[in-house]
Design an enzyme around this catalytic site. Structure first.
Site, short mmCIF file in Angstrom:
data_model
loop_
_atom_site.label_atom_id
_atom_site.label_comp_id
_atom_site.label_asym_id
_atom_site.label_seq_id
_atom_site.Cartn_x
_atom_site.Cartn_y
_atom_site.Cartn_z
N ARG A 18 0.82 -1.20 0.00
CA ARG A 18 0.00 0.00 0.00
C ARG A 18 0.87 1.27 0.00
NH1 ARG A 18 -5.44 -0.80 0.97
NH2 ARG A 18 -5.68 1.08 2.23
N ASP A 144 -3.14 11.96 9.50
CA ASP A 144 -4.42 11.70 8.84
C ASP A 144 -5.25 12.96 8.96
OD1 ASP A 144 -7.10 10.70 8.14
OD2 ASP A 144 -6.27 8.70 8.45
N TYR A 157 -8.97 5.59 16.85
CA TYR A 157 -8.04 5.87 15.76
C TYR A 157 -7.80 7.37 15.63
CZ TYR A 157 -6.30 6.44 11.00
OH TYR A 157 -5.55 6.82 9.90
N MET A 159 -8.16 9.72 17.87
CA MET A 159 -7.40 10.20 19.02
C MET A 159 -5.92 9.85 18.89
SD MET A 159 -10.22 8.97 21.80
CE MET A 159 -9.16 9.09 23.24
N ALA A 160 -5.63 8.64 18.42
CA ALA A 160 -4.24 8.23 18.27
C ALA A 160 -3.53 9.06 17.22
CB ALA A 160 -4.16 6.74 17.93
N LYS A 161 -4.21 9.34 16.10
CA LYS A 161 -3.59 10.18 15.07
C LYS A 161 -3.44 11.62 15.55
CE LYS A 161 -2.72 7.47 11.54
NZ LYS A 161 -1.32 7.18 11.14
#
Length: 248
Positions: A18, A144, A157, A159-161
Site C-alpha cells: 500500500r 491523517d 483511531y 485520538m491516536a492520530k
C-alpha cells in the site's frame, strides 16, 4: 552524488504494501537506500526488496518486528546502522485502522491503535534520534486528516492520530535545529482493504474540491519533498487530500 559518497538511508515502517510500498519505490528511485520494516507482510516486503535490488544492488534491508514491543525498537536502528552505517530519515507509516464505536471499544483496541499510531512512532523516533542528529536527518510521520476532523465511529483511531500530530510538532521543537520533523496527512488515496469501508465513496469525493481520489504516489511525493527538498520546513503537517480539509 560524488564518487565514494554514501547514499542516504531511510527507515520506513509498514513498507511492505500500500502507501508504504509506494513511499519505498519513490525514495529508492530518488537515490535512497532503504530499511523496509514489516510486521505480518514479510513476503510482500521481501518481494519489494527483490524488486528494488534488481534496480540497485545492496540497497535494501528487510526488518520484521512488532512495533507494539517498545523494547524491540532500538534493535531496529542498531541492525540498520550495522548494515548501512548511517540513518538519514525515518518515515513512520505503519498504522492500524478500524472502527471502535462508543459503547463497544475495548482496552485491547485502545492499546493496539495507540501502539501503532502514536506509541511506536515516538519510541522509534527516540531510538533513531542520535543517528539522525549525526546525519542532520529528518522524520516524516503519516498522520491523517481525521486527526483534526474525526471520522464517525473511529474515536480511538482519531485520538491516536491526533496524538501523532501533537508528537510531530513537539519533536520538531525538541530536536531542532539539527533534525527536522514533519507530517503528511493523506485524504482519500486508498480505500480500506479490510474492516470498515466507506458506504458512499462518490459522496465523499463530491465534497473534495478536486472531485477525485489521490494515489499513494501523491503521498510518496510529499514524503520525498519533506525529507529532501524542504530544509527550512519543520513542525508542519502537510495535507495531501485534494482540498478536502476545505470542505465543511
Amino acid at each position: 552524488m560524488k564518487p565514494g559518497q554514501q547514499r542516504p538511508v531511510v527507515l520506513i515502517t509498514g513498507a511492505g504494501k500500500r502507501v508504504g510500498a509506494a513511499i519505498a519505490r519513490t525514495l529508492h528511485a530518488a537515490g535512497y537506500d532503504l530499511a523496509l520494516h514489516c510486521r505480518r507482510s514479510v513476503a510482500e516486503a521481501e518481494a519489494l526488496a527483490g524488486e528494488l535490488e534488481q534496480q540497485r544492488a545492496d540497497s535494501t534491508l528487510v526488518l520484521q518486528a512488532e512495533l507494539a514491543n517498545i523494547d524491540a525498537l532500538p534493535a531496529l536502528v542498531d541492525v540498520l546502522l550495522a548494515r548501512f552505517g548511517r540513518l538519514d530519515g525515518l518515515v513512520n507509516n505503519a498504522s492500524a485502522f478500524y472502527p471502535t464505536p462508543v459503547g463497544t471499544a475495548t482496552a485491547a483496541q485502545w492499546n493496539e491503535l495507540f501502539a501503532s499510531n502514536a506509541q511506536a512512532p515516538f519510541f522509534l523516533a527516540q531510538a533513531a534520534t542520535p543517528a539522525l542528529r549525526d546525519s542532520g536527518g529528518a522524520i516524516v510521520n503519516l498522520v491523517d486528516i481525521y486527526a483534526e476532523r474525526p471520522l464517525a465511529d473511529h474515536p480511538l483511531y482519531c485520538m491516536a492520530k491526533a496524538a501523532l500530530a501533537a508528537m510531530t510538532r513537539a519533536l520538531a521543537l525538541d530536536l531542532a535545529p539539527v533534525v527536522r520533523v514533519n507530517g503528511v496527512a493523506p485524504g482519500a488515496v486508498l480505500w480500506p482493504s479490510e474492516g470498515k469501508t466507506y458506504d458512499d465513496q462518490d459522496a465523499l469525493l463530491s465534497r473534495t474540491p478536486l472531485k477525485r481520489s489521490g494515489s499513494p504516489d501523491d503521498v510518496a511525493g510529499a514524503v520525498l519533498w519533506l525529507l529532501r527538498d524542504a530544509p527550512f520546513v519543520t513542525g508542519q503537517i502537510l495535507p495531501v487530500d485534494g482540498g478536502r480539509t476545505l470542505s465543511v
